[in-house]
Design a protein around this motif. Structure first.
Motif, PDB file in Angstrom:
ATOM      1  N   THR A  73       0.838  -1.203   0.000  1.00 38.67           N
ATOM      2  CA  THR A  73       0.000   0.000   0.000  1.00 38.67           C
ATOM      3  C   THR A  73       0.866   1.243   0.000  1.00 38.67           C
ATOM      4  O   THR A  73       2.090   1.174   0.130  1.00 38.67           O
ATOM      5  CB  THR A  73      -0.911   0.029   1.242  1.00 38.67           C
ATOM      6  N   THR A  74       0.223   2.376  -0.116  1.00 42.70           N
ATOM      7  CA  THR A  74       0.956   3.642  -0.097  1.00 42.70           C
ATOM      8  C   THR A  74       1.549   3.920   1.271  1.00 42.70           C
ATOM      9  O   THR A  74       2.368   4.812   1.413  1.00 42.70           O
ATOM     10  CB  THR A  74       0.026   4.800  -0.500  1.00 42.70           C
ATOM     11  N   GLY A  75       1.156   3.163   2.274  1.00 41.96           N
ATOM     12  CA  GLY A  75       1.721   3.322   3.610  1.00 41.96           C
ATOM     13  C   GLY A  75       3.184   2.898   3.678  1.00 41.96           C
ATOM     14  O   GLY A  75       3.894   3.244   4.614  1.00 41.96           O
ATOM     15  N   PHE A  76       3.642   2.158   2.677  1.00 44.28           N
ATOM     16  CA  PHE A  76       5.053   1.761   2.614  1.00 44.28           C
ATOM     17  C   PHE A  76       5.834   2.875   1.926  1.00 44.28           C
ATOM     18  O   PHE A  76       6.193   2.768   0.764  1.00 44.28           O
ATOM     19  CB  PHE A  76       5.234   0.462   1.832  1.00 44.28           C
ATOM     20  N   ASN A  80       9.318   1.289  -3.080  1.00 42.22           N
ATOM     21  CA  ASN A  80       8.675   1.459  -4.380  1.00 42.22           C
ATOM     22  C   ASN A  80       8.062   0.099  -4.723  1.00 42.22           C
ATOM     23  O   ASN A  80       8.767  -0.828  -5.117  1.00 42.22           O
ATOM     24  CB  ASN A  80       9.700   1.886  -5.428  1.00 42.22           C
ATOM     25  N   CYS A  81       6.757  -0.009  -4.543  1.00 44.02           N
ATOM     26  CA  CYS A  81       6.085  -1.308  -4.666  1.00 44.02           C
ATOM     27  C   CYS A  81       6.282  -1.940  -6.042  1.00 44.02           C
ATOM     28  O   CYS A  81       6.529  -3.141  -6.146  1.00 44.02           O
ATOM     29  CB  CYS A  81       4.601  -1.162  -4.366  1.00 44.02           C
ATOM     30  N   THR A  82       6.181  -1.146  -7.103  1.00 42.07           N
ATOM     31  CA  THR A  82       6.280  -1.698  -8.454  1.00 42.07           C
ATOM     32  C   THR A  82       7.670  -2.253  -8.725  1.00 42.07           C
ATOM     33  O   THR A  82       7.819  -3.381  -9.202  1.00 42.07           O
ATOM     34  CB  THR A  82       5.921  -0.627  -9.495  1.00 42.07           C
ATOM     35  N   THR A  83       8.706  -1.483  -8.418  1.00 37.39           N
ATOM     36  CA  THR A  83      10.077  -1.947  -8.650  1.00 37.39           C
ATOM     37  C   THR A  83      10.394  -3.169  -7.800  1.00 37.39           C
ATOM     38  O   THR A  83      11.010  -4.126  -8.275  1.00 37.39           O
ATOM     39  CB  THR A  83      11.083  -0.819  -8.348  1.00 37.39           C
ATOM     40  N   THR A  84       9.956  -3.150  -6.554  1.00 41.59           N
ATOM     41  CA  THR A  84      10.203  -4.287  -5.668  1.00 41.59           C
ATOM     42  C   THR A  84       9.507  -5.537  -6.189  1.00 41.59           C
ATOM     43  O   THR A  84      10.092  -6.626  -6.209  1.00 41.59           O
ATOM     44  CB  THR A  84       9.740  -3.966  -4.236  1.00 41.59           C
ATOM     45  N   ALA A  89       9.772 -10.817  -8.960  1.00 42.36           N
ATOM     46  CA  ALA A  89       9.426 -11.706 -10.076  1.00 42.36           C
ATOM     47  C   ALA A  89      10.681 -12.228 -10.767  1.00 42.36           C
ATOM     48  O   ALA A  89      10.798 -13.426 -11.023  1.00 42.36           O
ATOM     49  CB  ALA A  89       8.547 -10.971 -11.079  1.00 42.36           C
ATOM     50  N   LYS A  90      11.625 -11.349 -11.071  1.00 40.04           N
ATOM     51  CA  LYS A  90      12.800 -11.754 -11.852  1.00 40.04           C
ATOM     52  C   LYS A  90      13.915 -12.370 -11.019  1.00 40.04           C
ATOM     53  O   LYS A  90      14.607 -13.274 -11.474  1.00 40.04           O
ATOM     54  CB  LYS A  90      13.353 -10.555 -12.620  1.00 40.04           C
ATOM     55  N   TYR A  91      14.110 -11.850  -9.798  1.00 36.15           N
ATOM     56  CA  TYR A  91      15.262 -12.275  -9.002  1.00 36.15           C
ATOM     57  C   TYR A  91      14.892 -13.117  -7.785  1.00 36.15           C
ATOM     58  O   TYR A  91      15.764 -13.717  -7.166  1.00 36.15           O
ATOM     59  CB  TYR A  91      16.058 -11.052  -8.534  1.00 36.15           C
ATOM     60  N   GLY A  92      13.628 -13.103  -7.395  1.00 33.12           N
ATOM     61  CA  GLY A  92      13.224 -13.841  -6.206  1.00 33.12           C
ATOM     62  C   GLY A  92      13.569 -13.114  -4.925  1.00 33.12           C
ATOM     63  O   GLY A  92      13.511 -13.688  -3.849  1.00 33.12           O
ATOM     64  N   ALA A  93      13.930 -11.836  -5.028  1.00 40.19           N
ATOM     65  CA  ALA A  93      14.305 -11.023  -3.872  1.00 40.19           C
ATOM     66  C   ALA A  93      13.909  -9.575  -4.157  1.00 40.19           C
ATOM     67  O   ALA A  93      13.772  -9.186  -5.318  1.00 40.19           O
ATOM     68  CB  ALA A  93      15.806 -11.120  -3.629  1.00 40.19           C
ATOM     69  N   PRO A  94      13.745  -8.757  -3.109  1.00 39.30           N
ATOM     70  CA  PRO A  94      13.348  -7.357  -3.328  1.00 39.30           C
ATOM     71  C   PRO A  94      14.379  -6.518  -4.073  1.00 39.30           C
ATOM     72  O   PRO A  94      14.049  -5.493  -4.643  1.00 39.30           O
ATOM     73  CB  PRO A  94      13.143  -6.813  -1.914  1.00 39.30           C
ATOM     74  N   THR A  95      15.624  -6.960  -4.062  1.00 39.96           N
ATOM     75  CA  THR A  95      16.668  -6.224  -4.777  1.00 39.96           C
ATOM     76  C   THR A  95      17.237  -7.102  -5.883  1.00 39.96           C
ATOM     77  O   THR A  95      17.149  -8.325  -5.828  1.00 39.96           O
ATOM     78  CB  THR A  95      17.806  -5.810  -3.824  1.00 39.96           C
ATOM     79  N   ALA A  96      17.839  -6.460  -6.872  1.00 45.14           N
ATOM     80  CA  ALA A  96      18.411  -7.198  -8.002  1.00 45.14           C
ATOM     81  C   ALA A  96      19.534  -8.109  -7.527  1.00 45.14           C
ATOM     82  O   ALA A  96      20.277  -7.774  -6.615  1.00 45.14           O
ATOM     83  CB  ALA A  96      18.926  -6.228  -9.056  1.00 45.14           C
TER      84      ALA A  96
END
Length: 175
Positions: A73-76, A80-84, A89-96
């Motif tokens: 939600t916007t409370g975070f 950045n919800c979309t980038t995370t 999806a691609k890396y299996g983790a919140p960061t690359a």
């Protein structure tokens, strides 16, 4: 017919009969005929298994990203919800980091979209289709495409790249 020709024909007939009765080397001939077919069949099974494995990895990544986005939600403010979600999806983790699928490139983006549907009320029961009090239901959709086949065994026989398209939808629940 000359005597020489008759002897020669007789010798050839005896050799032909002996060759027909002889079974040594038959396995070698059979293996020579069957081996290329078996290698091609085995390579096809291996290739098909690799395609299915990569498809399952991509679907797992999209499912994880959709679940994250459904609860983000916007409370975070610091996230950045979309980038995370795209990284999940691609890396299996919140960061690359290391890609889930080794050659899942940047030219194959993870697209995240939302849409609203009407939360209709059943006239017989008075209940809404989806649990909740709102008139609409927000849904998160995560999609991507993946081109398999740049260096696959299929490219050697002229079959072009296989495009895998996958998507996942989750109802937005927030926190």
């Amino acid at each position: 017919m000359s005597n020489f020709t008759a002897k020669r024909t007789g010798i050839l007939r005896r050799l032909a009969r002996k060759f027909r009765r002889e079974e040594r080397g038959a396995i070698l001939v059979e293996m020579t005929l069957i081996t290329p077919l078996m290698i091609a069949l085995s390579a096809g099974v291996f290739e098909f298994g690799t395609v299915i494995h990569r498809k399952l990895l991509i679907e797992a990544g999209l499912r994880d990203a959709a679940r994250f986005m459904a609860r983000c939600t916007t409370g975070f403010a610091a996230v950045n919800c979309t980038t995370t979600a795209q990284n999940i999806a691609k890396y299996g983790a919140p960061t690359a980091g290391t890609l889930r699928v080794a050659d899942w490139g940047t030219d194959e983006p993870v697209v995240i979209s939302t849409y609203d549907t009407t939360n209709a009320v059943d006239p017989d029961t008075g209940l809404q289709d989806y649990r909740g009090t709102g008139a609409t239901v927000s849904t998160i959709q995560v999609t991507t495409t993946y081109n398999y086949g740049a260096t696959s065994l299929l490219s050697y026989i002229g079959i072009g790249p296989i495009t895998i398209t996958a998507s996942q939808e989750e109802r937005f629940v927030g926190y």
